[in-house]
Design a protein around this motif. Structure first.
Motif, PDB file in Angstrom:
ATOM      1  N   ARG A   1       0.948  -0.933  -0.557  1.00  0.00           N
ATOM      2  CA  ARG A   1       0.081   0.119   0.441  1.00  0.00           C
ATOM      3  C   ARG A   1       1.260   1.509   0.108  1.00  0.00           C
ATOM      4  NH1 ARG A   1      -5.259  -0.856   1.183  1.00  0.00           N
ATOM      5  NH2 ARG A   1      -5.804   1.393   1.943  1.00  0.00           N
ATOM      6  N   GLU A   2       2.496   1.006   0.297  1.00  0.00           N
ATOM      7  CA  GLU A   2       3.210   2.761   0.501  1.00  0.00           C
ATOM      8  C   GLU A   2       3.301   2.550  -1.205  1.00  0.00           C
ATOM      9  OE1 GLU A   2       6.223   0.778   3.296  1.00  0.00           O
ATOM     10  OE2 GLU A   2       4.483   0.327   4.799  1.00  0.00           O
ATOM     11  N   PHE A   3       3.937   4.166  -1.020  1.00  0.00           N
ATOM     12  CA  PHE A   3       4.592   4.502  -2.003  1.00  0.00           C
ATOM     13  C   PHE A   3       5.999   3.542  -2.116  1.00  0.00           C
ATOM     14  CE2 PHE A   3       7.226   7.284  -4.869  1.00  0.00           C
ATOM     15  CZ  PHE A   3       6.029   7.488  -5.267  1.00  0.00           C
TER      16      PHE A   3
ATOM     17  N   CYS B   1      12.235  -6.607 -11.220  1.00  0.00           N
ATOM     18  CA  CYS B   1      11.393  -5.517 -11.795  1.00  0.00           C
ATOM     19  C   CYS B   1      11.015  -4.544 -10.892  1.00  0.00           C
ATOM     20  CB  CYS B   1      10.557  -5.916 -12.587  1.00  0.00           C
ATOM     21  SG  CYS B   1       9.495  -6.449 -12.781  1.00  0.00           S
ATOM     22  N   ALA B   2      10.772  -3.851 -11.027  1.00  0.00           N
ATOM     23  CA  ALA B   2      10.166  -2.472 -10.112  1.00  0.00           C
ATOM     24  C   ALA B   2       9.475  -1.483 -10.996  1.00  0.00           C
ATOM     25  CB  ALA B   2      11.427  -1.810  -9.958  1.00  0.00           C
ATOM     26  N   VAL B   3       8.716  -0.476 -10.071  1.00  0.00           N
ATOM     27  CA  VAL B   3       7.892   0.328 -10.555  1.00  0.00           C
ATOM     28  C   VAL B   3       8.981   1.104 -10.627  1.00  0.00           C
ATOM     29  CG1 VAL B   3       6.811   0.840  -8.558  1.00  0.00           C
ATOM     30  CG2 VAL B   3       5.355   1.193 -10.062  1.00  0.00           C
ATOM     31  N   GLU B   4       7.884   1.830 -11.985  1.00  0.00           N
ATOM     32  CA  GLU B   4       8.307   2.812 -12.411  1.00  0.00           C
ATOM     33  C   GLU B   4       7.664   4.646 -12.213  1.00  0.00           C
ATOM     34  OE1 GLU B   4      10.061   3.076 -16.400  1.00  0.00           O
ATOM     35  OE2 GLU B   4      11.752   2.081 -15.276  1.00  0.00           O
TER      36      GLU B   4
ATOM     37  N   TYR C   1      11.069  10.995   0.139  1.00  0.00           N
ATOM     38  CA  TYR C   1      11.148   9.515  -0.031  1.00  0.00           C
ATOM     39  C   TYR C   1      12.577   9.216  -1.508  1.00  0.00           C
ATOM     40  CZ  TYR C   1      10.269   5.331  -3.476  1.00  0.00           C
ATOM     41  OH  TYR C   1      10.331   4.311  -3.857  1.00  0.00           O
ATOM     42  N   ARG C   2      13.202   8.596  -0.625  1.00  0.00           N
ATOM     43  CA  ARG C   2      14.444   8.180  -1.451  1.00  0.00           C
ATOM     44  C   ARG C   2      14.168   6.745  -2.269  1.00  0.00           C
ATOM     45  NH1 ARG C   2      19.340   8.019   1.490  1.00  0.00           N
ATOM     46  NH2 ARG C   2      20.148   7.782  -0.350  1.00  0.00           N
ATOM     47  N   PRO C   3      14.385   6.237  -3.460  1.00  0.00           N
ATOM     48  CA  PRO C   3      14.440   5.113  -4.444  1.00  0.00           C
ATOM     49  C   PRO C   3      15.435   4.214  -4.023  1.00  0.00           C
ATOM     50  CG  PRO C   3      14.566   6.479  -5.416  1.00  0.00           C
ATOM     51  CD  PRO C   3      14.794   7.446  -4.456  1.00  0.00           C
TER      52      PRO C   3
ATOM     53  N   ASN D   1      17.484   1.801  -5.668  1.00  0.00           N
ATOM     54  CA  ASN D   1      18.048   2.512  -7.192  1.00  0.00           C
ATOM     55  C   ASN D   1      19.868   1.757  -5.841  1.00  0.00           C
ATOM     56  OD1 ASN D   1      15.968   2.786  -8.090  1.00  0.00           O
ATOM     57  ND2 ASN D   1      16.881   4.028  -9.563  1.00  0.00           N
ATOM     58  N   GLU D   2      20.142   3.001  -4.928  1.00  0.00           N
ATOM     59  CA  GLU D   2      20.983   2.917  -4.258  1.00  0.00           C
ATOM     60  C   GLU D   2      21.548   1.769  -4.044  1.00  0.00           C
ATOM     61  OE1 GLU D   2      22.531   6.085  -2.083  1.00  0.00           O
ATOM     62  OE2 GLU D   2      21.827   7.436  -4.191  1.00  0.00           O
ATOM     63  N   PHE D   3      20.722   1.575  -3.122  1.00  0.00           N
ATOM     64  CA  PHE D   3      20.991  -0.245  -2.422  1.00  0.00           C
ATOM     65  C   PHE D   3      20.892  -1.138  -3.638  1.00  0.00           C
ATOM     66  CE2 PHE D   3      18.466  -3.563  -0.567  1.00  0.00           C
ATOM     67  CZ  PHE D   3      19.388  -4.001   0.395  1.00  0.00           C
ATOM     68  N   TRP D   4      19.858  -1.077  -4.041  1.00  0.00           N
ATOM     69  CA  TRP D   4      20.008  -2.150  -5.271  1.00  0.00           C
ATOM     70  C   TRP D   4      21.907  -2.589  -5.879  1.00  0.00           C
ATOM     71  CZ3 TRP D   4      15.067  -0.532  -7.255  1.00  0.00           C
ATOM     72  CH2 TRP D   4      13.742  -1.010  -6.533  1.00  0.00           C
ATOM     73  N   ALA D   5      21.907  -1.195  -6.684  1.00  0.00           N
ATOM     74  CA  ALA D   5      23.365  -0.559  -7.209  1.00  0.00           C
ATOM     75  C   ALA D   5      24.361  -1.288  -6.287  1.00  0.00           C
ATOM     76  CB  ALA D   5      23.425   1.198  -7.558  1.00  0.00           C
TER      77      ALA D   5
END
Length: 196
Positions: A27-29, A135-138, A150-152, A154-158
């Protein structure tokens, strides 16, 4: 806290708990997902039917507070495989990560790192995969429900060694919290080469 690893049909007793957890966290962004327990049970059944799937459960006592899933891409639905087939990738050589969901009060304790490590180790043990993918929603930067600050991820995944492949794109349909009907959501994939 304990971590429990389950494969295939062994997850069946936990499907109601996992469905509830997904409905809560998503339910979260950025997902803003307004799903149903019935859909969740069908979705999770795909993983339960794959003998090489993995469920990484995080439990506080006997309460499931987090889960991370994965299965061979070849066992996923055609919709998940299509971007790879169209891009010349062999789904049989890819291990797909379904999701990592964790209740907010348990975040920041290293469980996200553990979820990735356990799924990668499982894919290596199976011994027939060249890559792991998810996959990740955009969502647009100006989305009206984007929380302040809010911070996506992306850095964690990279930092985990994953690279974004924006050309590997698809759409999935679900109903956002403020929608009356399902709509298409753009998704793109991240991959990591799976070294021995």
């Amino acid at each position: 806290m304990q971590i429990r690893l389950l494969q295939g049909a062994a997850i069946a007793p936990h499907i109601p708990d996992l469905a509830h957890l997904r409905l809560t966290v998503f339910r979260e962004f950025p997902y803003l997902y307004d799903g149903t327990p019935e859909y969740e049970a069908r979705y999770l059944a795909t993983y339960a039917e794959s003998p090489d799937s993995l469920f990484v459960l995080a439990l506080d006592g006997e309460r499931v507070v987090g889960v991370s899933t994965g299965l061979p891409m070849a066992d996923e639905t055609e919709a998940f495989q299509r971007p790879f087939l169209d891009g010349g990738w062999d789904p049989a050589r890819i291990f797909y990560f379904g999701e990592s969901v964790l209740l907010p009060e348990y975040r920041g304790s290293g469980l996200g790192v553990r979820f990735f490590a356990e799924r990668e180790a499982h894919a290596r043990r199976l011994g027939r995969f060249d890559h792991c993918a998810f996959c990740a929603v955009e969502r647009p930067a100006d989305h009206p429900r984007r929380p302040p600050g809010y911070r996506p991820l992306n850095e964690f995944w990279a930092h985990r060694g994953y690279r974004h492949y924006p050309q590997l794109r698809t759409e999935y349909h679900w109903r956002d919290l403020d929608e009356d009907a399902e709509s298409a959501k753009p998704m793109s994939f991240w991959l990591k080469e799976l070294t021995p």
